[in-house]
Write a protein that holds these residues in place. Structure first.
Motif, PDB file in Angstrom:
ATOM      1  N   GLN A 132      42.236  41.632  23.122  1.00 12.79           N
ATOM      2  CA  GLN A 132      41.430  42.823  22.841  1.00 12.79           C
ATOM      3  C   GLN A 132      39.968  42.497  23.123  1.00 12.79           C
ATOM      4  O   GLN A 132      39.537  41.351  22.998  1.00 12.79           O
ATOM      5  N   ARG A 133      39.246  43.531  23.549  1.00 12.96           N
ATOM      6  CA  ARG A 133      37.813  43.368  23.742  1.00 12.96           C
ATOM      7  C   ARG A 133      37.090  44.378  22.855  1.00 12.96           C
ATOM      8  O   ARG A 133      37.104  45.585  23.115  1.00 12.96           O
ATOM      9  N   PRO A 134      36.482  43.895  21.778  1.00 13.90           N
ATOM     10  CA  PRO A 134      35.732  44.802  20.898  1.00 13.90           C
ATOM     11  C   PRO A 134      34.525  45.394  21.614  1.00 13.90           C
ATOM     12  O   PRO A 134      33.788  44.681  22.285  1.00 13.90           O
ATOM     13  N   GLU A 135      34.371  46.685  21.491  1.00 16.36           N
ATOM     14  CA  GLU A 135      33.196  47.396  22.018  1.00 16.36           C
ATOM     15  C   GLU A 135      32.631  48.206  20.851  1.00 16.36           C
ATOM     16  O   GLU A 135      32.518  49.425  20.891  1.00 16.36           O
ATOM     17  N   GLY A 136      32.308  47.481  19.805  1.00 17.31           N
ATOM     18  CA  GLY A 136      31.822  48.117  18.585  1.00 17.31           C
ATOM     19  C   GLY A 136      32.826  48.025  17.451  1.00 17.31           C
ATOM     20  O   GLY A 136      32.472  47.802  16.303  1.00 17.31           O
ATOM     21  N   SER A 161      55.611  41.996   6.374  1.00 18.48           N
ATOM     22  CA  SER A 161      54.579  42.421   7.310  1.00 18.48           C
ATOM     23  C   SER A 161      53.419  41.458   7.235  1.00 18.48           C
ATOM     24  O   SER A 161      53.075  40.980   6.151  1.00 18.48           O
ATOM     25  N   PHE A 162      52.817  41.182   8.352  1.00 18.21           N
ATOM     26  CA  PHE A 162      51.602  40.370   8.346  1.00 18.21           C
ATOM     27  C   PHE A 162      50.773  40.720   9.568  1.00 18.21           C
ATOM     28  O   PHE A 162      51.253  41.354  10.507  1.00 18.21           O
ATOM     29  N   ARG A 163      49.556  40.293   9.534  1.00 17.28           N
ATOM     30  CA  ARG A 163      48.632  40.627  10.622  1.00 17.28           C
ATOM     31  C   ARG A 163      48.497  39.480  11.613  1.00 17.28           C
ATOM     32  O   ARG A 163      48.801  38.333  11.316  1.00 17.28           O
ATOM     33  N   PHE A 164      48.005  39.846  12.769  1.00 19.38           N
ATOM     34  CA  PHE A 164      47.710  38.859  13.792  1.00 19.38           C
ATOM     35  C   PHE A 164      46.437  38.109  13.438  1.00 19.38           C
ATOM     36  O   PHE A 164      45.630  38.560  12.620  1.00 19.38           O
ATOM     37  N   GLN A 165      46.256  36.985  14.124  1.00 21.33           N
ATOM     38  CA  GLN A 165      45.098  36.130  13.899  1.00 21.33           C
ATOM     39  C   GLN A 165      44.524  35.698  15.242  1.00 21.33           C
ATOM     40  O   GLN A 165      45.232  35.682  16.256  1.00 21.33           O
ATOM     41  N   PRO A 166      43.246  35.348  15.249  1.00 19.32           N
ATOM     42  CA  PRO A 166      42.646  34.906  16.512  1.00 19.32           C
ATOM     43  C   PRO A 166      43.145  33.524  16.895  1.00 19.32           C
ATOM     44  O   PRO A 166      43.368  32.667  16.034  1.00 19.32           O
ATOM     45  N   THR A 167      43.303  33.314  18.198  1.00 19.45           N
ATOM     46  CA  THR A 167      43.731  31.989  18.663  1.00 19.45           C
ATOM     47  C   THR A 167      42.547  31.082  18.932  1.00 19.45           C
ATOM     48  O   THR A 167      42.723  29.877  19.071  1.00 19.45           O
ATOM     49  N   GLY A 168      41.363  31.688  19.043  1.00 24.81           N
ATOM     50  CA  GLY A 168      40.188  30.923  19.430  1.00 24.81           C
ATOM     51  C   GLY A 168      39.874  31.065  20.908  1.00 24.81           C
ATOM     52  O   GLY A 168      38.752  30.798  21.334  1.00 24.81           O
ATOM     53  N   ARG A 169      40.852  31.531  21.704  1.00 22.09           N
ATOM     54  CA  ARG A 169      40.593  31.724  23.147  1.00 22.09           C
ATOM     55  C   ARG A 169      39.854  33.041  23.328  1.00 22.09           C
ATOM     56  O   ARG A 169      40.266  34.088  22.826  1.00 22.09           O
ATOM     57  N   THR A 170      38.770  32.978  24.061  1.00 20.62           N
ATOM     58  CA  THR A 170      37.988  34.168  24.353  1.00 20.62           C
ATOM     59  C   THR A 170      37.501  34.077  25.796  1.00 20.62           C
ATOM     60  O   THR A 170      37.687  33.051  26.459  1.00 20.62           O
ATOM     61  N   ASN A 172      34.042  35.061  28.394  1.00 21.73           N
ATOM     62  CA  ASN A 172      32.598  35.233  28.300  1.00 21.73           C
ATOM     63  C   ASN A 172      32.186  36.698  28.361  1.00 21.73           C
ATOM     64  O   ASN A 172      31.021  37.022  28.104  1.00 21.73           O
ATOM     65  N   ASP A 173      33.098  37.601  28.680  1.00 20.50           N
ATOM     66  CA  ASP A 173      32.760  39.031  28.647  1.00 20.50           C
ATOM     67  C   ASP A 173      33.418  39.713  27.460  1.00 20.50           C
ATOM     68  O   ASP A 173      33.560  40.930  27.439  1.00 20.50           O
ATOM     69  N   GLY A 174      33.800  38.934  26.465  1.00 18.78           N
ATOM     70  CA  GLY A 174      34.133  39.510  25.176  1.00 18.78           C
ATOM     71  C   GLY A 174      35.600  39.712  24.862  1.00 18.78           C
ATOM     72  O   GLY A 174      35.922  40.225  23.789  1.00 18.78           O
ATOM     73  N   TRP A 175      36.525  39.340  25.752  1.00 21.47           N
ATOM     74  CA  TRP A 175      37.942  39.454  25.412  1.00 21.47           C
ATOM     75  C   TRP A 175      38.324  38.353  24.422  1.00 21.47           C
ATOM     76  O   TRP A 175      37.836  37.237  24.499  1.00 21.47           O
ATOM     77  N   GLU A 176      39.219  38.724  23.497  1.00 23.84           N
ATOM     78  CA  GLU A 176      39.684  37.779  22.469  1.00 23.84           C
ATOM     79  C   GLU A 176      41.206  37.786  22.465  1.00 23.84           C
ATOM     80  O   GLU A 176      41.826  38.861  22.515  1.00 23.84           O
ATOM     81  N   GLU A 177      41.779  36.616  22.358  1.00 22.24           N
ATOM     82  CA  GLU A 177      43.239  36.539  22.271  1.00 22.24           C
ATOM     83  C   GLU A 177      43.653  36.482  20.810  1.00 22.24           C
ATOM     84  O   GLU A 177      43.077  35.743  20.013  1.00 22.24           O
ATOM     85  N   TRP A 178      44.669  37.262  20.460  1.00 22.17           N
ATOM     86  CA  TRP A 178      45.194  37.296  19.099  1.00 22.17           C
ATOM     87  C   TRP A 178      46.688  36.993  19.150  1.00 22.17           C
ATOM     88  O   TRP A 178      47.382  37.348  20.104  1.00 22.17           O
ATOM     89  N   VAL A 219      37.551  49.868  21.529  1.00 21.61           N
ATOM     90  CA  VAL A 219      38.131  48.541  21.715  1.00 21.61           C
ATOM     91  C   VAL A 219      39.189  48.665  22.808  1.00 21.61           C
ATOM     92  O   VAL A 219      39.948  49.627  22.840  1.00 21.61           O
ATOM     93  N   SER A 220      39.202  47.700  23.693  1.00 22.21           N
ATOM     94  CA  SER A 220      40.178  47.689  24.794  1.00 22.21           C
ATOM     95  C   SER A 220      41.290  46.702  24.492  1.00 22.21           C
ATOM     96  O   SER A 220      41.069  45.678  23.830  1.00 22.21           O
ATOM     97  N   VAL A 221      42.465  47.013  24.993  1.00 22.86           N
ATOM     98  CA  VAL A 221      43.654  46.182  24.760  1.00 22.86           C
ATOM     99  C   VAL A 221      44.322  45.912  26.089  1.00 22.86           C
ATOM    100  O   VAL A 221      44.449  46.821  26.920  1.00 22.86           O
ATOM    101  N   ASP A 222      44.805  44.696  26.259  1.00 27.33           N
ATOM    102  CA  ASP A 222      45.506  44.362  27.494  1.00 27.33           C
ATOM    103  C   ASP A 222      46.432  43.178  27.236  1.00 27.33           C
ATOM    104  O   ASP A 222      46.304  42.467  26.228  1.00 27.33           O
TER     105      ASP A 222
END
Lengths: 744, 269
Positions: A132-136, A161-170, A172-178, A219-222
């Motif tokens: 996901q790439r947060p845009e606000g 049920s549980f939520r996703f967590q960040p992997t730490g991989r991002t 430089n243009d703001g995408w984050e892996e969860w 927020v964008s998702v891919d």
């Protein structure tokens, strides 16, 4: 009935078994092989793994069909087709493929059905990743296992049920892996991973609190992938509460008699090693640096040890369980550990039966034991029980042995001496969750002064919850009675008959001859008009003063300091008690010089958030009401009393009027305000604690040395509901209080 | 107060340099595609449209990005705007609009967008931080949209110090250059404290302009003996609390006093 623990029966979650589980979990504690989409440094794009099930978001049509995606707006209404089509961004600015999806504004939720993937992933272990790439704003992603009786049936149970967590991989243009982390696709080999939900974090109210929603944030998702990481880790087999570590393994949990991946209800631990360390270091730091209770500060080494156990395990149950145990060891009745998952454990039911600690005086050997106080439902569990039945065994162990074997005390944060009384109403729910067999003993007697039963007269009632509840549940039957649950208020009898008598905001009184009984369950905020009825009832009960008073706070959930001040201000004269000092923790010596600084700072300014609660002043009580019932001979009835009700009990001890406390045990000892702790990534709940402790200054000039938190107020007279009285409909505690009141 | 405001370009760099610097300063690159706002250059000469966008590269974000784990702010990422951890209540103007933002910021942490209530002169937000004995530094990044009024704000830390109830102002700190990210100019503000607050203190941020004020990465840290740069700084002057600061604290205190209870639900298992 074999009341002697059979040494041939193991108690896995006792010390030996805990070590076993620890060893097993540590052996499994090496980080799993990472599976992730490959990032091409030459193109700056991702290449999805060829072996994964993937959702590249290259067309909206991917999301419909088998996935049955549901798109929701900020009011949880369904989006139109046109609105859904607008979500899709057809350009190469995504991480891979032809496009991506963009949410936010009025578009809040995408929910996918994943149970159609059971044919591919059933019996397997999976990990789900997306970018996901947060845009606000950004998304919370969660997975959910939902048991339904029939497809399309609206009656369902969230197994986990549980939520996703960040992997730490991002990027430089703001995408984050969860990531979801690794988890078995099937819960207990039966219930598939049902839903994946992506939801804009903005409208989520509780921790957003007073934040303002903005409709222009996106927020964008891919690049969503589901990786098959191997066969299911937790065996699909039957289990009991006592053998779950051995049978289900270090990652397992015994859910209603079946082994299940504990990640499903607790959530996996942080997957990335560095993030895990940072998370645990922050937990240790925030408790060490912010905790106000002095007893907690003296116990930080215990928390630190528990954190190290969590650090060295990949087992969800051990990770979150260690953190919980460590936090609860601080003896802060307001403390709680963060929560990352939820499900069956959060929906526990007592089947409409209230069980509390009682005096089982009709057993062949009288003992203190959990006893049925009320049955207010009709279902296969409740129908087996009657008032006065005593819980004597769980899964073949005595109740005390069973609680120790499961280390249930690890779930108790307050004065340890308050545990047995506090926890008793939860025993049925825990047994139900684990699929345990409970054994109740019944002594049938009628008439007054019944004699104890002999062993031969005792009727033993076995309730096999794995069979009654677990088997139909896992077979796909969701009986409606599973939702039968009764609020338990630690009372056998009540002087007031009101449908809301167990409610937090309830206050009411009734007279029996010269004795007035005032019942309340907490100290609700008196601002505004919401709780005017509480205020009116309490004022009418105490002004003018009755001849004798029973203050029935056997359920005492605390509340507002001004409300506490009001109630106790009616019951204490101005000379009875001076003030409570509410004191934060200082990382410098609280010596005379610092006390002088605190005393000298402007009471209208912040004083480092130290403050003095002067009785009668916090509520602004008019002089004519102060101590109006100060001289009344008063019996205080306690049961489970925490925070504000810790204070009421403590203050009651300083009254001019004769006062006696009747209770089965101590109060919680939570003397201070509670604050919620912030979440650090995507936890459901960040935890809580006290940032302050209290010193009770009875008379001005008294030394200010003793911090109160961690030690509950003991009763003057220990009283438990007697089994013999229960059969006659007599509330033992009320009768003891009356007898004392009328001694005068 | 902000004489050192200036715009800084997010330069176009070679892929290798971009990768290296991206690891250090997250987000200081013209993004390919979606993110809004052209980069603003120092000399106005670079025309970003004629140069290809830099290549996307893989980076890493720690749990607290580039801020320390042992940050003494109670809630350094604004995850809890509950009136205690962060309180957007003005005793005078009521609830001030604040929104937590997930966007590029100088240290990679979320931001808080603070606005004035409609028709009111100021908006404010206050957050808790735990003091300690010895020298400390308090800092925060504050941002404005490029081209808007960068002054008309005030940020202070108030609390009980050994010298008494007092406040210190945070000032624009030239030790870190302003950063422009996605159309927002961020300026680093800080204050050096010779001796930290005695206990809980409050970061008090006021926006006096109609344009939003962005807040990110509040940090309160002990200053180590090795940190000579900070130890050579003059400590911030202490001043009496302003009426607004006092009133804000009283309002916060009242809200706290409603929290004698609501103890956590007993964990069943």
């Amino acid at each position: 009935m074999d009341k002697n623990w059979n040494p041939s029966r193991t108690a896995p979650m006792g010390l030996a078994a805990f070590v076993f589980a620890l060893v097993l979990a540590l052996a499994l504690g090496a980080s799993p092989v990472a599976r992730a989409a490959a990032f091409d440094e030459q193109t700056g794009r991702l290449t999805l793994d060829a072996t994964s099930w993937s959702l590249p978001f290259d067309a909206i049509s991917e999301l419909t069909g088998d996935l049955g995606a549901w798109f929701g707006d900020s009011g949880d209404g369904e989006l139109t087709s046109a609105q859904v089509a607008d979500l899709y961004v057809a350009d190469a600015s995504g991480l891979e493929g032809l496009g991506h999806v963009r949410l936010g504004g009025d578009v809040r939720t995408i929910r996918f059905n994943l149970d159609s993937l059971a044919s591919r992933f059933g019996g397997r272990r999976v990990e789900i990743r997306f970018w996901q790439r947060p845009e606000g704003t950004r998304l919370n992603a969660s997975v959910e296992w939902v048991a339904v009786a029939d497809p399309g049936d609206t009656d369902s149970v969230v197994v986990g049920s549980f939520r996703f967590q960040p992997t730490g991989r991002t990027t430089n243009d703001g995408w984050e892996e969860w990531t979801s982390g690794e988890v078995d696709f099937l819960a207990a080999g039966v219930v598939p991973l049902s839903h994946l939900e992506l939801q804009d974090v903005q409208p989520q109210g509780y921790h957003s609190g007073y934040a303002t929603h903005r409709g222009d944030l996106r927020v964008s998702v891919d690049a969503l992938e589901i990786f098959d990481v191997g066969p299911a880790l937790v065996p699909d087999t039957a289990c009991t509460s006592l053998d779950m570590a051995e049978v289900c393994g270090g990652h397992g949990y015994c859910a209603m008699g079946r082994c299940m991946d504990s990640a499903i209800v607790f959530g996996p631990p942080p997957v990335d090693a560095a993030i895990k360390d940072q998370y645990l270091d922050r937990q240790r730091f925030q408790f060490q640096s912010f905790a106000g209770a002095r007893v907690s500060q003296s116990l930080m080494n215990v928390l630190a040890g528990a954190i190290e156990v969590a650090r060295n395990t990949a087992s969800p149950i051990l990770f979150w369980g260690s953190l919980r145990k460590g936090v609860n060891s601080l003896r802060d009745g307001h403390a709680s550990a963060p929560m990352f998952g939820w499900g069956l454990t959060s929906q526990a039911t007592n089947f409409g039966v209230c069980v509390h600690q009682g005096e089982a005086d009709l057993l062949p050997t009288p003992e203190v034991a959990p006893m049925v106080f009320s049955v207010e439902a009709s279902n296969p569990v409740a129908d087996l029980l009657q008032i006065g039945d005593v819980l004597v065994e769980v899964d073949g162990l005595t109740v005390a042995e069973w609680k120790e074997a499961l280390d249930l005390r690890a779930g108790h944060a307050a004065d340890p001496d308050a545990f047995d009384v506090t926890y008793a109403p939860s025993l049925l729910a825990v047994a139900g969750l684990l699929g345990a067999t409970m054994t109740f003993a019944r002594c049938e007697r009628t008439g007054p002064n019944p004699a104890p039963c002999t062993s031969g007269e005792l009727e033993l009632i076995d309730i096999d919850l794995a069979t009654l509840v677990g088997e139909p549940f896992w077979a796909g039957t969701l009986p409606a009675w599973r939702n039968d649950s009764q609020k338990c208020d630690y009372r056998f009898g009540r002087a007031v008959d009101d449908p809301d008598v167990k409610g937090y905001s309830f206050a009411g009184f009734a007279d029996e001859g010269p004795i007035r009984t005032l019942i309340f369950n907490g100290l609700p905020d008196l601002y505004g008009t919401t709780n005017d009825a509480w205020l009116t009832a309490v004022t009418d009960a105490l002004d003018p003063p009755p001849q004798y008073l029973i203050l029935d706070q056997r359920l005492g959930n605390g509340g507002s300091v001004s409300t506490t001040d009001f109630l106790m201000g009616l019951l204490l004269a101005e000379g009875d008690f001076d003030r409570a000092e509410i004191v934060p923790m200082f990382e410098r010596s609280l010596d005379d010089a610092l006390w002088s600084t605190l005393d000298g700072c402007n009471a209208q300014s912040n004083c480092g958030s130290y403050w003095a609660w002067v009785l009668h002043e916090m509520s602004g009580m008019e002089p004519g009401l102060r101590g109006v019932s100060a001289n009344v001979r008063m019996a205080v009835l306690n049961g489970r009393d925490v925070s504000g009700n810790d204070f009421t009990t403590k203050l009651a001890q300083y009254r001019t009027g004769a006062t006696r406390i009747f209770a089965p045990g101590v109060t919680h000892g939570a003397f201070g305000p509670i604050v919620s702790l912030p979440r650090h990534f995507s936890e459901v709940f960040g935890g809580s604690m006290q940032l302050w402790d209290s010193i009770f200054v009875v008379q001005p000039g008294d030394p200010r040395q003793v911090f109160a938190t961690g030690r509950g107020v003991p009763p003057d007279e220990t009283v438990l509901q007697r089994q013999s009285d229960a059969l006659l409909g007599i509330d033992t505690t009320i009768e003891a209080a009356k007898a004392w009141l009328l001694q005068e | 107060m902000h004489s050192n405001w200036k715009h800084r370009s997010c330069s176009i760099l070679s892929p290798i340099s971009a990768l290296v610097i991206a690891v250090v300063m997250i987000g200081c690159h013209q993004p390919p595609g979606q993110l809004a706002d052209a980069a603003v250059t120092v000399d106005g000469g670079s025309d970003a449209a004629t140069e290809p966008p830099p290549l996307r590269s893989l980076t890493r974000r720690e749990l607290f990005a580039q801020t320390p784990v042992e940050n003494r702010f109670f809630d350094p990422t604004f995850s809890q705007i509950d009136g205690i951890a962060w309180s957007p209540f003005s005793p005078t103007y009521g609830l001030c609009p604040v929104t937590r933002l997930h966007q590029r910021t100088p240290l990679g942490q979320p931001a808080l967008r603070l606005e004035r209530p409609v028709g009111q002169a100021t908006g404010q937000v206050v957050g808790m931080a735990k003091g300690a004995a010895g020298p400390m530094e308090v800092s925060v990044w504050l941002g404005r949209f490029v081209g808007t009024n960068v002054v008309a704000l005030r940020v202070s830390l108030y609390g009980l110090f050994v010298v008494g109830d007092s406040a210190v102002n945070l000032e624009a700190d030239p030790s870190r250059e302003p950063v422009v990210l996605d159309g927002v100019t961020w300026v680093y503000h800080s204050a050096f404290l010779a001796d930290g607050p005695v206990s809980w203190a409050y970061l008090y941020v006021i926006n006096q302009d109609a344009a939003p004020l962005f807040i990110s990465a509040p940090v309160l840290m002990r200053v180590s003996a090795e940190n000579r740069r900070l130890r050579s700084r003059l400590p911030a002057d202490h001043r009496p609390l302003l009426p607004g600061e006092q009133a804000t604290w009283r309002d916060w205190q009242r809200r706290l006093q409603d929290r004698f209870g609501g103890a956590p639900r007993p964990f069943v298992w």
